[in-house]
Structures are given as C-alpha cells and as structure tokens.
Design an enzyme around this catalytic site. Sequence first.
Site, short mmCIF file in Angstrom:
data_model
loop_
_atom_site.label_atom_id
_atom_site.label_comp_id
_atom_site.label_asym_id
_atom_site.label_seq_id
_atom_site.Cartn_x
_atom_site.Cartn_y
_atom_site.Cartn_z
CG HIS A 151 -3.32 -6.93 21.24
ND1 HIS A 151 -3.75 -6.13 20.21
CD2 HIS A 151 -3.56 -6.21 22.38
CE1 HIS A 151 -4.22 -4.99 20.69
NE2 HIS A 151 -4.12 -5.02 22.00
C1 BDR Z 1 0.78 -5.39 22.55
O1 BDR Z 1 1.25 -4.52 23.58
C2 BDR Z 1 1.10 -5.11 24.85
O2 BDR Z 1 0.47 -4.23 25.72
C3 BDR Z 1 0.25 -6.35 24.65
O3 BDR Z 1 0.66 -7.39 25.52
C4 BDR Z 1 0.48 -6.72 23.20
O4 BDR Z 1 1.58 -7.58 23.06
C5 BDR Z 1 -0.40 -4.74 21.86
O5 BDR Z 1 -0.02 -3.52 21.30
#
Ligand code: BDR
Length: 309
Positions: A238
């Site tokens: 992400h």
């Molecule tokens: C987001 O949530 C966290 O677990 C990850 O680092 C990312 O920023 C994804 O939903």
Amino acid sequence: MPTPLVLDCDPGHDDAIAILLAVADPAVDLRAVTTVAGNQTVEKCTLNARRVLSLAGAPSIPVARGAAQPLVRRLRIADDVHGQTGLDGPRFTDDPSVPQSPYSAHELLTDVLRTGPATIVATGALTNVARLLSEEPGLAPNITEIVWMGGSTGRGNIAPLAEANSAVDPEAADLVVRSGVPFTMCGLNVTHQALVTDEVLARLDRIGTPLARVCVEWMTFFASTYRELFGFVAPPLHDPVAVARVIDPAIVRCVEANLVVETQGEWTAGATVVDLDHYTGRPPNARIAVELDRAAFWDRIVDAITTLG
Ligand code: BDR
Ligand code: CA
C-alpha cells in the site's frame, strides 16, 4: 528540483518500503520521518523507522515520535498483519544507529514547514497531521499537498466499509479532509493494484544486497499474514503508492471528486465516501487515485533498493 517531503508513517512492512523509496528516489528530498501509532504502538513504530533509516544508510534524516493515541478513540493496532514488533520477519539484536530526534513529531513537522513549502505523505492514521493543522493553522499554506495512503472508494480491510488508516482515527481524517489543504487519497482501490507477486519478489531477490535480503524477508512475512488473514495470493504494498504519486504523478492516475469521512455511523466509522458518480452535487475537494502504472511503480521500487546498496 526534488520535491521537499515529510513522511508521516507507522512502520509497518509497507511503510518500511515507502521510507526506502523516499530516501533513495532523486525526485524527492526527504526532510523528516515522523511516526504515529497504528500498525503498532508509537514506540515500536518509531524504533522501526529508525531501523529502516539505519539499514538505508540515511543517518541525517531526523525521526521524531508522534501521537500515541488517536484524537478521541482508543488505539487499535494491526499486530495480526505486522506482527509483535510491527515489522516482523528478520530478527535484529542490535539497536538501530539512527537516533530518535529530541523533538516531537509535531515540533519537527512545524520546523520543516517554517523553513518553506513541503509535501506531507502520510501512510498511517492522520492524527499528527490533524493536530498540526488545528494547532498551527498559519503553516497550512506551506503544505503543498497531503498525499495519504488510506481510505477506499469501495470496501474496507478492517471493517466492511473502512480501511485501517482511516478507521484508526476517523476524526483526524475528517479534520484533514475538511482543512482545505490540497489532498490526495491513495486508497485500497489503487493499492490493491500493487501486489508483491512472486515475480516482484524474484526481482528484489536478484538485487542481492543485504538490504534487499531484508526487504525480501519483510515481504515474505507480509505475504504470509495477507494469505492467512485475507486469502490474498500476493500482498498489496500500500504505502509506497503514495510516495510514488509524489515522485511522478503519472504513476498514479487520479480523478477529482468529493470526499467525506464518516465519523458518526454506528457501523461505518472511517468509511471514506467518494462521490465518483456526482450523486451529491458537492464540489470536488480531493484527488482520488484510481489507477497504478504497475511497471513504472515496481521499477522505481527496485531502483530505490538497488541504489541504497
Ligand atoms: C494500511 O494499513 C497498514 O496496515 C498499512 O501499513 C497501510 O498503511 C493499509 O490499510
Ligand atoms: Ca502504514
């Protein structure tokens, strides 16, 4: 001229790669890393940020600790995804060589913005950014843009309609979106296009440096939790998507739309309501990422890790 950047994050496996990308890519000038509670406690996330910068050989980038709790809600960590350390996988016994700044994240953010305009990339809950905007409104004109990995145009990943960074602190996200500072949302709809496939993993592995090996171990752990928890064949990376948007906007195509964050809903707190179809008549207030140039994205990541040696 590289874009001055502050990265506000909660490392976290994908945050770690976002840090490496921001350190190494010549299109951005990483001025500071600030941390926020989210994937783990803020203490663990700060230790992890220091660890990543140490591995990257970037001791001059200050790391400051930010909010330990969301603005009004109780913290909900994601140890099921990121493990007990927040960055499970390879084991480290030493202390990272990069120290924690004596300043708080708030002080460091304020300091950077007083010296001139900067873009904030936020890859965690927006708690620090919301505090900055409410306590230092005079600095808002110096924020070129806030680019956030968070939210979703569709369904969530921690609740049916809420993505984790949004759900951890919906009130902060709401405040930031309403602030009027230019805002770009890189939500799950686009980050789920950044899958760490076996082919990507093989490319990282071929780099062959100690840092690349650590990245492969991080991604292997991340892949295992995404497989077990969500049934993903390959995990979505992400957070680097938000950094890539600043590095080269063409990598992450956006559309303008109205965005509001749900804070009141009994079952939907943190839902990002994106009016892509113009139902509401509300004017566009955000850029919404919709499409990733996968080839260009992975080239930038591989180049960054290769460059760091
Ligand atoms: C987001 O949530 C966290 O677990 C990850 O680092 C990312 O920023 C994804 O939903
Ligand atoms: Ca994150």
